[in-house]
Design a protein around this motif. Sequence first.
Motif, PDB file in Angstrom:
ATOM      1  N   THR A 118       6.398   7.538  14.105  1.00 38.83           N
ATOM      2  CA  THR A 118       4.959   7.636  14.347  1.00 38.83           C
ATOM      3  C   THR A 118       4.188   7.279  13.076  1.00 38.83           C
ATOM      4  OG1 THR A 118       5.517   9.486  15.742  1.00 38.83           O
ATOM      5  CG2 THR A 118       3.192   9.128  15.315  1.00 38.83           C
ATOM      6  N   PHE A 176       4.190   3.650  12.618  1.00 43.65           N
ATOM      7  CA  PHE A 176       3.161   3.052  13.464  1.00 43.65           C
ATOM      8  C   PHE A 176       1.790   3.200  12.811  1.00 43.65           C
ATOM      9  CE2 PHE A 176       6.057   2.911  17.118  1.00 43.65           C
ATOM     10  CZ  PHE A 176       5.649   1.715  17.673  1.00 43.65           C
ATOM     11  N   ILE A 183      -0.701   0.228  11.823  1.00 44.11           N
ATOM     12  CA  ILE A 183      -2.067   0.119  12.342  1.00 44.11           C
ATOM     13  C   ILE A 183      -3.053  -0.013  11.199  1.00 44.11           C
ATOM     14  CG2 ILE A 183      -3.882   1.286  13.620  1.00 44.11           C
ATOM     15  CD1 ILE A 183      -1.601   2.796  15.056  1.00 44.11           C
ATOM     16  N   GLY A 195      -3.209  -3.356   9.932  1.00 45.28           N
ATOM     17  CA  GLY A 195      -3.710  -4.416  10.801  1.00 45.28           C
ATOM     18  C   GLY A 195      -2.759  -4.808  11.904  1.00 45.28           C
ATOM     19  N   VAL A 212      -1.731  16.062  11.463  1.00 46.16           N
ATOM     20  CA  VAL A 212      -2.838  15.370  12.111  1.00 46.16           C
ATOM     21  C   VAL A 212      -3.450  14.302  11.206  1.00 46.16           C
ATOM     22  CG1 VAL A 212      -4.780  16.819  11.481  1.00 46.16           C
ATOM     23  CG2 VAL A 212      -4.695  15.805  13.741  1.00 46.16           C
ATOM     24  N   PHE A 227      -3.247  10.571  12.122  1.00 45.98           N
ATOM     25  CA  PHE A 227      -3.988  10.142  13.304  1.00 45.98           C
ATOM     26  C   PHE A 227      -5.467  10.056  13.016  1.00 45.98           C
ATOM     27  CE2 PHE A 227      -0.187  12.347  14.692  1.00 45.98           C
ATOM     28  CZ  PHE A 227       0.474  11.229  15.154  1.00 45.98           C
ATOM     29  N   ILE A 251      -5.824   6.840  11.266  1.00 45.79           N
ATOM     30  CA  ILE A 251      -5.811   5.705  12.197  1.00 45.79           C
ATOM     31  C   ILE A 251      -7.177   5.543  12.845  1.00 45.79           C
ATOM     32  CG2 ILE A 251      -4.927   4.848  14.397  1.00 45.79           C
ATOM     33  CD1 ILE A 251      -2.366   6.270  13.886  1.00 45.79           C
ATOM     34  N   MET A 252      -7.725   6.674  13.338  1.00 44.43           N
ATOM     35  CA  MET A 252      -8.981   6.576  14.064  1.00 44.43           C
ATOM     36  C   MET A 252     -10.099   6.107  13.142  1.00 44.43           C
ATOM     37  SD  MET A 252      -8.349   9.641  16.770  1.00 44.43           S
ATOM     38  CE  MET A 252      -9.917  10.309  16.875  1.00 44.43           C
ATOM     39  N   LEU A 270      -9.664   2.370  12.394  1.00 44.67           N
ATOM     40  CA  LEU A 270      -9.950   1.511  13.538  1.00 44.67           C
ATOM     41  C   LEU A 270     -11.430   1.514  13.887  1.00 44.67           C
ATOM     42  CD1 LEU A 270      -6.900   2.053  15.883  1.00 44.67           C
ATOM     43  CD2 LEU A 270      -7.454   0.099  14.479  1.00 44.67           C
ATOM     44  N   ILE A 271     -12.110   2.649  13.629  1.00 44.32           N
ATOM     45  CA  ILE A 271     -13.535   2.695  13.956  1.00 44.32           C
ATOM     46  C   ILE A 271     -14.309   1.814  12.980  1.00 44.32           C
ATOM     47  CG2 ILE A 271     -15.563   4.195  13.908  1.00 44.32           C
ATOM     48  CD1 ILE A 271     -13.659   6.387  15.066  1.00 44.32           C
ATOM     49  N   VAL A 272     -13.930   1.894  11.702  1.00 50.75           N
ATOM     50  CA  VAL A 272     -14.659   1.100  10.708  1.00 50.75           C
ATOM     51  C   VAL A 272     -14.253  -0.373  10.785  1.00 50.75           C
ATOM     52  CG1 VAL A 272     -15.119   0.821   8.259  1.00 50.75           C
ATOM     53  CG2 VAL A 272     -14.817   3.096   9.205  1.00 50.75           C
ATOM     54  N   PRO A 330     -11.987  -2.445  13.307  1.00 51.87           N
ATOM     55  CA  PRO A 330     -11.141  -2.428  14.503  1.00 51.87           C
ATOM     56  C   PRO A 330      -9.885  -3.271  14.365  1.00 51.87           C
ATOM     57  CG  PRO A 330     -13.418  -2.704  15.108  1.00 51.87           C
ATOM     58  CD  PRO A 330     -13.368  -2.780  13.616  1.00 51.87           C
ATOM     59  N   GLN A 331      -9.854  -4.229  13.451  1.00 52.95           N
ATOM     60  CA  GLN A 331      -8.641  -5.050  13.354  1.00 52.95           C
ATOM     61  C   GLN A 331      -7.736  -4.585  12.224  1.00 52.95           C
ATOM     62  OE1 GLN A 331     -11.558  -5.577  12.204  1.00 52.95           O
ATOM     63  NE2 GLN A 331     -11.851  -7.517  11.185  1.00 52.95           N
ATOM     64  N   ARG A 359     -14.386  -0.484  21.445  1.00 49.83           N
ATOM     65  CA  ARG A 359     -14.740  -1.635  20.610  1.00 49.83           C
ATOM     66  C   ARG A 359     -13.493  -2.452  20.323  1.00 49.83           C
ATOM     67  NH1 ARG A 359     -16.721   0.932  15.557  1.00 49.83           N
ATOM     68  NH2 ARG A 359     -17.081  -1.208  14.917  1.00 49.83           N
ATOM     69  N   MET A 360     -12.328  -1.820  20.553  1.00 47.47           N
ATOM     70  CA  MET A 360     -11.067  -2.527  20.306  1.00 47.47           C
ATOM     71  C   MET A 360     -10.485  -2.982  21.626  1.00 47.47           C
ATOM     72  SD  MET A 360      -9.728   0.390  17.908  1.00 47.47           S
ATOM     73  CE  MET A 360     -11.093   1.457  17.748  1.00 47.47           C
ATOM     74  N   TYR A 388      -4.747  -2.527  19.893  1.00 47.84           N
ATOM     75  CA  TYR A 388      -5.542  -1.644  19.036  1.00 47.84           C
ATOM     76  C   TYR A 388      -6.146  -0.508  19.844  1.00 47.84           C
ATOM     77  CZ  TYR A 388      -4.860  -5.468  15.857  1.00 47.84           C
ATOM     78  OH  TYR A 388      -4.273  -6.414  15.086  1.00 47.84           O
ATOM     79  N   ALA A 410      -3.690   7.715  19.069  1.00 52.46           N
ATOM     80  CA  ALA A 410      -4.027   8.575  17.937  1.00 52.46           C
ATOM     81  C   ALA A 410      -4.900   9.735  18.400  1.00 52.46           C
ATOM     82  CB  ALA A 410      -4.747   7.773  16.859  1.00 52.46           C
TER      83      ALA A 410
END
Lengths: 300, 308
Positions: A231, A234, A238, A241, A273, A276, A279-280, A283-285, A287-288, B101-102, B106, B113
Motif C-alpha cells: 500500500t 502504491f 501515486i 505521478g 493514515v 493516505f 495521497i489525497m 492528488l487534490i493539488v 491531480p496528475q 477532477r481526476m 487517479y 485513499a
Amino acid sequence: MTLSLFILFLEQGVASGLVMGSVYALLALAIVIIFKTSEAPNFAQGDMMMGAAYVALYLLVFRKAPPIVAIPLTIVVAFVVAALFRGLVLAKVAKSSGSPVNLVIATLGFSYVLRGLVRGAGVGDTPRTFPPLASTDSIMIDQASVTILDLVIFGAAILTMAGFFWMFAYTKLGRAMRAVGMNPKAAQLVGVNIGRIHMLVWGLSGVISAIAALLISPKILMTADMGSIVTLGFAAAIIGGFNSLPGAVVGGFVIGVSENLVGLFISSRAIVVAPFVAIMLVLIVRPQGLFGGRTSIKKV
Amino acid sequence: MRSLALLVALAALVALPFATTGYVVYLANLLLTFTVICLGMHLVLGEAGQFSLAQAAFYGIGIYTSGLSGAAFGWPFPCSVLAAGLVSAVVGLLIGGLALRMRDIYLALATFAFGEAMQWVLMDWTSVTGGPNGLHIAPARLFGLQLLTDKQAYPAVLVIAILMLGLAILLSRSRLGRAFRAVRESEVAAMAMGVPVKSTKLIAFALSAFFAGVGGGMFALYSTYIHPDSLGFQTTILVLTMVVVGGLGSIAGAVGGAIVFGLISELLRQTPSYQEVIYGLILIVFMMFAPKGLFAFLGESFGRLRRA
C-alpha cells in the motif's frame, strides 16, 4: 519540545525514513513499470513480494541453504512466476477484453491464489522472523542511530535502482520496454515482440519485488498478510505521478520520511493514515501527481 | 417467460423465512444488502464509467449513521435507513467534488485513499464509533415493534432491496441514465451533446454513495455488531468483483453477481484451507474466459446450444 530534541527527532526520522523509503521506492518502481506497459495497476504486487519472501524463508531456514544460493534462486523464481502469469493468464485476459478493470480483477485473483498457497503450504500459518542478512549492530550517524542492516538495505536498494535505470535508459531491451509503454502499435511495427516484452516487464517487476522482500523481511514480522505493505508502494507511486519512474523513487522516499516524522512528532497511531492523507493532498493539488505528465484526453 | 421467472423468484423470496432456518435467512439478508451496494457500484462504474473504490467506506458510514441515530434519537428504522443513505450521499458529494477532477487510475487511487482514511476514522474516533471495540447496534424499531431476529428483519430488508432495485431501474431508463452512459462512452462527445459532464459524474458518485449507505442501513436492521475491520478495502474489492463477474454495465449482472458470488464466498467459508486459492482461481478463470460476466457468458452458451 526543546530544539535539541527537535533536531534529534528530525535526524532520526529522516535516517529511518530513508531506509524504509528505499524499499517503498523499489515497490513503487515495480508497480509503475507494469502500469506503464499494461495500463493497469498490479494489485498482486504485494503478494508477489510476500511470495518471494516466503520462498527465501523456505530456502534459508527450512532447507538451510546458504544465502549465496538462496538469494539468486529466490530472484529467479520470482522472475519466472511473474513472467508466466503475464504470458499465460494476463495475455489471455487482455485478448478476451481490453478493459483495464478485467486486468485488475485478474491480478486480484492472482494475489488471492498466492496468499492461499502460502497459508496452505504450512509455512504462512504462524508469524515468523526472517534471518537478517547483515549484522543488526547499531552505529550512529551524527545523533541518529541506524543498524548495519539498515545501511545494507539502503545501499542494496539504491544499487538495484541504479542498475534498473541503466538498463531502462541504455540497453536495447530497455528501449523496447519504453517503446511499448509509449505506443504499443508503433513498437510492434518496428519489430518489437510485444508479448515477450510484457513478460519480461512482469518478470523484472517480480525481481524488484523479490529484492524488496529480501530487504524488508528482516525488519518486519512475516505473515501471509505482509503484502499489505505494498500500500505504501502504491502511495509512493501515486505521489510520483504513477507513470514516472523517477517520480516513483522520489515518492518512496517522501512516504518513508514523512511516515517516520509523523510517527515521531505526532503519534504512532497516525502513521497508518498519513500516507493516505498525503495521497489525497497531492492528488487534490496536482491531480496528475508530482512528476506525472499531462493526463491525456481520450479521443472521440 | 421473463416475467414468470421474476414472479417465481419473488415468491421464493417471500416464502423464504417460512421454509428455512435462521442461518439461511441471515444469508439472504446479507446477500440482499450486497445486492444494493452492488447496484450503487453498477451506477457509478457500470453506467457512468467512473471508478469508486470507496464503497466500503460509504457502506460503513451508512451502518454507523443508522446504528447511532437509531440509538440516540430512537428513530423508526425507515428514517434511520434513509438517514444512512443521505449522510453517505452528502459525504459522497464532498469527496466526489474533490476526486472527480481526476480520471481513470487517479480517481480509483484517490477514492481508495479516502476509503482507507475513512476506515482509520471509524477505528480511531473512539468517542463516537467505539473504535476498535466495535459498536453494538440497538435493535431496529417501528411503532413500538422491535426487530430482534434475522427473520423479523427480513421483510424490511426485502422491501428496501426491491425499492432500491426499482430506483436503479428507473434511474437507468431515465434521461439521467442516458447521460451516465454518454459520459462513460466519451466525455467529449457527451459534452458536445449538451450533457453537463461534471455534474453528471458527481450525481453518479453521490448516488452510488447513497446506495451503499442504504446498504449500511439495511445491515444495521439485522445485525447487532459492527467492527471497522470489516469495512476495509477487502469489502470494496468484494463488491467490485461481484459487479464485474456478474457483468459490468447491466443491472441483472450486478444483482446476479451479488447473489452468485455472495453464495460462492459463503460456501468457501466451509473449506477455509483452500478458500483463498479457489476464490482467486475463480476470478482469474472468469476474466480469462467470461470477460463480460456470468450472464453474458451463459447467454452466449445457450445461444450456441440453440443454434447447434
